[in-house]
Design an enzyme around this catalytic site. Structure first.
Site, PDB file in Angstrom:
ATOM      1  N   GLU A   1      -6.724  -7.981  -0.823  1.00  0.00           N
ATOM      2  CA  GLU A   1      -7.277  -7.514   0.933  1.00  0.00           C
ATOM      3  C   GLU A   1      -8.953  -7.293   0.300  1.00  0.00           C
ATOM      4  OE1 GLU A   1      -5.269  -4.847   3.626  1.00  0.00           O
ATOM      5  OE2 GLU A   1      -3.205  -5.675   2.784  1.00  0.00           O
TER       6      GLU A   1
ATOM      7  N   GLU B   1       0.872  -1.126  -0.313  1.00  0.00           N
ATOM      8  CA  GLU B   1      -0.118  -0.112   0.121  1.00  0.00           C
ATOM      9  C   GLU B   1       0.854   1.635  -0.125  1.00  0.00           C
ATOM     10  OE1 GLU B   1      -4.224  -1.282   2.037  1.00  0.00           O
ATOM     11  OE2 GLU B   1      -2.143  -0.731   3.429  1.00  0.00           O
TER      12      GLU B   1
END
Length: 609
Positions: free
Chosen positions: A257, A182
């Site tokens: 995710e 991320e």
């Protein structure tokens, strides 16, 4: 003799054949719309779990539960600070044996997506970075700072020794490896991202590499030429559109995710995601042929002092609780939930007709243990270690301390407004040994009015590291303790004794039977016997704030503000016969007993009086 040799030769041939079969190499690659395994499309139906959050004795059980729900893959982070707590000393043993975790997955017929990027986030202390990177306050993590990169490379090279042989390219079950994590939520330096790629390649990770980012952050975070996965996006059309945009108009399509649950902060309600709605979203994603990793399938528990915290420019510091139940399909103790059963039904619809899922194991048995007497008492102020004198307070890092507590002591002779500038993170204040109040970074409460202060009074400030920030812009500003100065009515207070209280273990503490009712931080110790071992939950509702050790294991933290009011005790850490428990409490005193419950309390924001 000849007959014996013939039998031995046959046995060795059988063993060799089996080993060769286990090491059979597969070809895993990226197709235009799907992952390809040995030339055939593979839809990864994956669930995240972390070896550090699950007692190693239960790894296989949790893998079997994954298979029973229909998963074919496990996603997992690796936490740098779990493997190199002391710089240059690497630990891949016991619960840190990530290679064994991967091998068990292979034995249970599961592929693995490995996420070893040094930054993990994961509601884990400092996002997985080791605390010692902060000893030099000028070092910038998650950057091309040569000092950071040097430590990073050394760690990845050690990790590679564990994991490179387990890649699918070497006959193992690791399908692909994530670089960074991320990154688009933090910065957008493509040269830094490419340096990550280079470090992994040079260490021997020769399979498929990928990145993952939130939908709004992918442009900043992805590395051109490598698969960009998306986090948190549930609309199949949008998933494909976004990945196409950043991957030369093609897939495969992977939600790295997908959140069927969420984590908890202290002082907030337990997060819940409705099972019915989540199952419908899962059905739509799988129906579109998209691969998915559920974050989390099984969260487990963040034990020791390893919880992280969130903070950004608009939201205050918020530390996470020890339970990582996550409202996930498999609960904190490894039991199937309603969500597990609904997801299993959805997944079964998308499997080939000839695949039959294993039966769902029954819920694990639990016990409740009656009153455990806490007969040993050790007040912390009565046995302080040797202090370090300084003009101004020293941070944890300056004291060469990772986690736990630091006691700051000085003398004052006047009342006034006591202010601790840049407190990290929670403090209890004492005058001549009497507790007079608390300070809390969560509430931006850094000041306390002192009254009736006698001459030459002892001022004690006990500061707890409540968890270094694991996400957002403040990763590089993560030193702990009193990080600036202490003032009294605007005047800087100087001349301090700094006492390190890391509580890495509880060796050396001396206990007495006397239990004074003075409200001071103390350890309460007891022994108890059980003839029956099963999972159970410590009832912490009558305690204040602290942590618990059981038979040498730090079970994690508790805090009466909730919502978590119990601590999970794995059956494997109980002993038939004599057991030893020690509770540290910094807020309440006079404890004489503790008990356990057969069920957890994760959603009670107000503790019992």
């Amino acid at each position: 003799m000849k007959k014996s040799l013939t039998i031995l030769s046959a046995a060795l041939l059988f063993l060799s054949t089996n080993l060769q079969a286990q090491k059979a190499t597969h070809k895993f690659e990226l197709g235009d719309s799907s992952f390809m395994l040995d030339g055939k499309p593979l839809q990864m139906i994956s669930g995240e779990m972390h070896c550090a959050r699950i007692p190693k004795e239960y790894w296989r059980d949790r893998m079997k539960m994954a298979k029973a729900m229909g998963l074919n893959t496990i996603g997992t982070y690796v936490f740098w600070n779990a493997h190199e707590e002391v710089q240059g000393k690497y630990d891949f043993s016991g619960n840190n044996n990530i290679a064994e975790f991967v091998k068990i997955a292979q034995e249970e017929g599961l592929w693995v997506v490995m996420r070893p990027s040094p930054y993990a986030c994961a509601e884990w202390e400092f996002g997985g970075y080791p605390w010692w990177l902060l000893k030099d306050s000028s070092v910038k993590v998650r950057s091309k700072d040569p000092r950071f990169i040097e430590a990073y490379k050394k760690y990845i090279n050690q990790l590679a020794k564990q994991l490179v042989p387990l890649q699918v390219t070497h006959g193992g079950n690791i399908l692909m490896v994530q670089i960074e994590n991320e990154y688009g939520s933090y910065s957008d330096d493509k040269s830094y991202m490419d340096l990550n790629r280079q470090i992994f390649r040079e260490a021997g990770f020769d399979g498929v590499l990928f990145t993952c980012d939130g939908a709004d952050q992918m442009t900043k975070g992805y590395l051109p030429g490598y698969l960009p996965a998306v986090n948190g996006l549930e609309d199949p059309v949008e998933v494909k559109k976004l990945i196409n945009k950043h991957h030369e108009g093609k897939g495969p399509y992977y939600v790295a995710e997908w959140y069927p649950g969420w984590f908890d902060h202290w002082g907030e309600k337990h997060a819940k995601v409705a099972a019915e709605g989540a199952a419908k979203k899962l059905d739509a994603i799988l129906g579109a042929g998209i691969s998915i990793n559920m974050y989390m399938f099984h969260g487990g528990t963040t034990r020791d002092f390893m919880n992280g915290a969130n903070m950004n420019k608009t939201e205050a510091y918020a530390p996470q609780v020890s339970s990582y139940d996550y409202d996930s399909p498999l609960d904190e103790a490894g039991n199937p939930t309603e969500k597990f059963l609904k997801f299993r039904d959805v997944i079964a619809k998308h499997l080939p007709a000839d695949i039959k899922l294993p039966a769902v194991p029954a819920k694990k048995r639990t016990i409740a243990i009656g009153d455990i007497q806490l007969s040993g008492y050790a007040p912390v102020f009565n046995k302080l270690p040797k202090g370090l004198t300084s003009k101004t307070p020293l941070t944890f890092e300056e004291l060469n301390q990772a986690y736990g507590f630091v006691l700051y002591r000085t003398h004052i002779s006047a009342a006034g407004l006591l202010k601790v500038k840049e407190l990290r993170d929670y403090a209890t204040i004492y005058i001549n040994g009497k507790q007079i109040g608390t300070l809390d970074r969560r509430l931006t409460k850094d000041s306390l009015q002192l009254v009736n202060v006698p001459k030459n009074a002892v001022l004690d400030i006990l500061v707890e590291n409540n968890g270094r920030i694991n996400y957002g812009p403040y990763l590089t500003d993560n030193r702990h303790g009193i990080t600036r100065e202490v003032s009294l009515d605007g005047k800087i207070v100087q001349n301090w004794e700094n006492y390190s209280l890391p509580f890495a273990n509880l060796k050396g503490w001396k206990y007495t039977a006397a239990n004074i009712d003075k409200v001071q931080p103390a350890l309460y110790k007891g022994t108890f016997e059980v003839s029956d071992v099963a999972d159970t939950y410590l009832d912490m509702r009558r305690f204040g704030k602290g942590f618990v050790f059981l038979n040498g294991h730090n079970l994690g933290k508790y805090w009466n503000i909730g919502a978590q009011q119990t601590i999970y005790v794995p059956a494997v850490w109980l002993k038939k016969g004599k057991n030893e428990i020690t509770v540290f409490d910094q807020l309440k005193s006079g404890h004489t007993k503790i008990s356990t419950l057969a069920d957890p309390i994760l959603d009670s924001p107000v503790a019992a009086k």
